[in-house]
Design a protein around this motif. Structure first.
Motif, PDB file in Angstrom:
ATOM      1  N   LEU A  94       0.802  -1.219   0.000  1.00  0.00           N
ATOM      2  CA  LEU A  94       0.000   0.000   0.000  1.00  0.00           C
ATOM      3  C   LEU A  94       0.839   1.276   0.000  1.00  0.00           C
ATOM      4  O   LEU A  94       0.291   2.362  -0.129  1.00  0.00           O
ATOM      5  N   GLY A  95       2.159   1.151   0.176  1.00  0.00           N
ATOM      6  CA  GLY A  95       3.029   2.325   0.302  1.00  0.00           C
ATOM      7  C   GLY A  95       3.218   3.081  -1.004  1.00  0.00           C
ATOM      8  O   GLY A  95       2.976   2.567  -2.101  1.00  0.00           O
ATOM      9  N   ASP A  96       3.663   4.317  -0.871  1.00  0.00           N
ATOM     10  CA  ASP A  96       3.945   5.180  -2.020  1.00  0.00           C
ATOM     11  C   ASP A  96       5.061   4.572  -2.861  1.00  0.00           C
ATOM     12  O   ASP A  96       6.125   4.245  -2.335  1.00  0.00           O
ATOM     13  N   PRO A  97       4.860   4.439  -4.173  1.00  0.00           N
ATOM     14  CA  PRO A  97       5.915   3.840  -5.015  1.00  0.00           C
ATOM     15  C   PRO A  97       7.183   4.688  -5.100  1.00  0.00           C
ATOM     16  O   PRO A  97       8.243   4.179  -5.448  1.00  0.00           O
ATOM     17  N   ASN A  98       7.082   5.983  -4.772  1.00  0.00           N
ATOM     18  CA  ASN A  98       8.254   6.855  -4.833  1.00  0.00           C
ATOM     19  C   ASN A  98       8.820   7.191  -3.464  1.00  0.00           C
ATOM     20  O   ASN A  98       9.522   8.182  -3.297  1.00  0.00           O
ATOM     21  N   SER A  99       8.532   6.375  -2.474  1.00  0.00           N
ATOM     22  CA  SER A  99       9.111   6.531  -1.145  1.00  0.00           C
ATOM     23  C   SER A  99      10.219   5.498  -0.983  1.00  0.00           C
ATOM     24  O   SER A  99      10.005   4.312  -1.251  1.00  0.00           O
ATOM     25  N   TYR A 100      11.392   5.933  -0.546  1.00  0.00           N
ATOM     26  CA  TYR A 100      12.543   5.030  -0.490  1.00  0.00           C
ATOM     27  C   TYR A 100      13.169   4.907   0.890  1.00  0.00           C
ATOM     28  O   TYR A 100      13.983   4.039   1.119  1.00  0.00           O
ATOM     29  N   GLY A 101      12.809   5.776   1.817  1.00  0.00           N
ATOM     30  CA  GLY A 101      13.425   5.749   3.135  1.00  0.00           C
ATOM     31  C   GLY A 101      12.932   4.598   3.990  1.00  0.00           C
ATOM     32  O   GLY A 101      11.725   4.420   4.160  1.00  0.00           O
ATOM     33  N   ARG A 121      14.834  -1.498  -0.928  1.00  0.00           N
ATOM     34  CA  ARG A 121      15.033  -0.209  -1.597  1.00  0.00           C
ATOM     35  C   ARG A 121      16.256   0.464  -1.006  1.00  0.00           C
ATOM     36  O   ARG A 121      16.556   0.295   0.166  1.00  0.00           O
ATOM     37  N   SER A 122      16.935   1.233  -1.840  1.00  0.00           N
ATOM     38  CA  SER A 122      18.181   1.852  -1.393  1.00  0.00           C
ATOM     39  C   SER A 122      18.267   3.284  -1.906  1.00  0.00           C
ATOM     40  O   SER A 122      17.416   3.748  -2.678  1.00  0.00           O
ATOM     41  N   THR A 123      19.347   3.953  -1.514  1.00  0.00           N
ATOM     42  CA  THR A 123      19.613   5.313  -1.998  1.00  0.00           C
ATOM     43  C   THR A 123      19.795   5.312  -3.505  1.00  0.00           C
ATOM     44  O   THR A 123      19.363   6.232  -4.194  1.00  0.00           O
ATOM     45  N   ALA A 124      20.424   4.258  -4.032  1.00  0.00           N
ATOM     46  CA  ALA A 124      20.641   4.160  -5.476  1.00  0.00           C
ATOM     47  C   ALA A 124      19.316   4.129  -6.243  1.00  0.00           C
ATOM     48  O   ALA A 124      19.197   4.711  -7.332  1.00  0.00           O
ATOM     49  N   ASP A 125      18.309   3.478  -5.664  1.00  0.00           N
ATOM     50  CA  ASP A 125      16.986   3.449  -6.304  1.00  0.00           C
ATOM     51  C   ASP A 125      16.373   4.846  -6.342  1.00  0.00           C
ATOM     52  O   ASP A 125      15.764   5.242  -7.337  1.00  0.00           O
ATOM     53  N   ALA A 126      16.533   5.606  -5.259  1.00  0.00           N
ATOM     54  CA  ALA A 126      16.008   6.977  -5.212  1.00  0.00           C
ATOM     55  C   ALA A 126      16.726   7.862  -6.224  1.00  0.00           C
ATOM     56  O   ALA A 126      16.097   8.674  -6.925  1.00  0.00           O
ATOM     57  N   ILE A 127      18.044   7.703  -6.331  1.00  0.00           N
ATOM     58  CA  ILE A 127      18.818   8.493  -7.294  1.00  0.00           C
ATOM     59  C   ILE A 127      18.381   8.161  -8.717  1.00  0.00           C
ATOM     60  O   ILE A 127      18.229   9.053  -9.564  1.00  0.00           O
ATOM     61  N   GLU A 128      18.161   6.880  -8.993  1.00  0.00           N
ATOM     62  CA  GLU A 128      17.715   6.473 -10.329  1.00  0.00           C
ATOM     63  C   GLU A 128      16.361   7.087 -10.666  1.00  0.00           C
ATOM     64  O   GLU A 128      16.148   7.575 -11.782  1.00  0.00           O
ATOM     65  N   GLN A 129      15.442   7.101  -9.696  1.00  0.00           N
ATOM     66  CA  GLN A 129      14.121   7.696  -9.934  1.00  0.00           C
ATOM     67  C   GLN A 129      14.235   9.200 -10.161  1.00  0.00           C
ATOM     68  O   GLN A 129      13.562   9.755 -11.032  1.00  0.00           O
TER      69      GLN A 129
END
Length: 198
Positions: free
Chosen positions: A151-158, A163-171
């Protein structure tokens, strides 16, 4: 080994030998129940979700995996207010049998202060639960995490599983590389938000 144990069922009266646990089967059983939970959440079958959560939190596999997680992480040798750590196979096996919801009450937290890494000499508070409380938290995390991830936000990475920092940077790169990309990026940090309680 005289213990009779089933992966989803209750423990027998005999103690479990920690080194005799089939960890591959334990992980597989927990993953299977979590996958069924995800499908039930997607189908909005909340009764089935609750039934699967109950099955997982009362299963041998869920309890064994919770004890394993709290006894193999970095803080496994830090005791809580009861001054107990589970560092022997016998203690870990007994801990599996002690993880019961009926009559459970969390112990107070042990409060210590550790120096901050910013070089100011200030210290930040750290609250340490008992091993039993940590294991109960880990057990219920196994039942709550699949729902939160579904149910979580697909663009939340923390603090998200897998999920990692690299995934957030890629997005960020994917969004900002477009022709009509946003012009501003805002970053916020609430200073000392959790340092003081009202």
């Amino acid at each position: 080994m005289t213990a009779v144990m089933t992966l989803t069922g209750a423990l027998s009266d005999c103690p479990t030998a920690w080194h005799a646990i089939n960890w591959y089967a334990v992980h597989r059983q927990v993953r299977r129940l979590q996958a069924r939970m995800v499908k039930a959440v997607q189908a909005k079958r909340w009764g089935k979700v609750h039934a699967l959560q109950h099955l997982l939190t009362h299963s041998f596999s869920g309890k064994a995996l919770a004890v394993k997680r709290v006894t193999t992480n970095d803080g496994s040798q830090t005791p809580g207010v009861d001054d107990m750590v589970w560092d022997t196979p016998a203690q870990k096996a007994c801990a599996i049998e002690e993880l019961r919801q009926r009559g459970y009450r969390a112990q107070p937290l042990r409060r210590i202060y550790i120096p901050k890494t910013d070089g100011t000499g200030r210290r930040r508070p750290l609250s340490i639960p008992t091993m039993h409380d940590r294991a109960m938290q880990a057990l219920y995390l196994l039942a709550l995490d699949p729902i939160a991830e579904t149910l979580g936000d697909p663009n939340s990475y923390g603090f998200r599983t897998e999920r990692s920092t690299a995934d957030a940077i890629e997005q960020c790169f994917n969004v900002l590389a477009r022709k009509h990309a946003p012009q501003w990026i805002l970053e916020g940090d609430i200073r000392a938000c959790f340092d003081h309680t009202p």
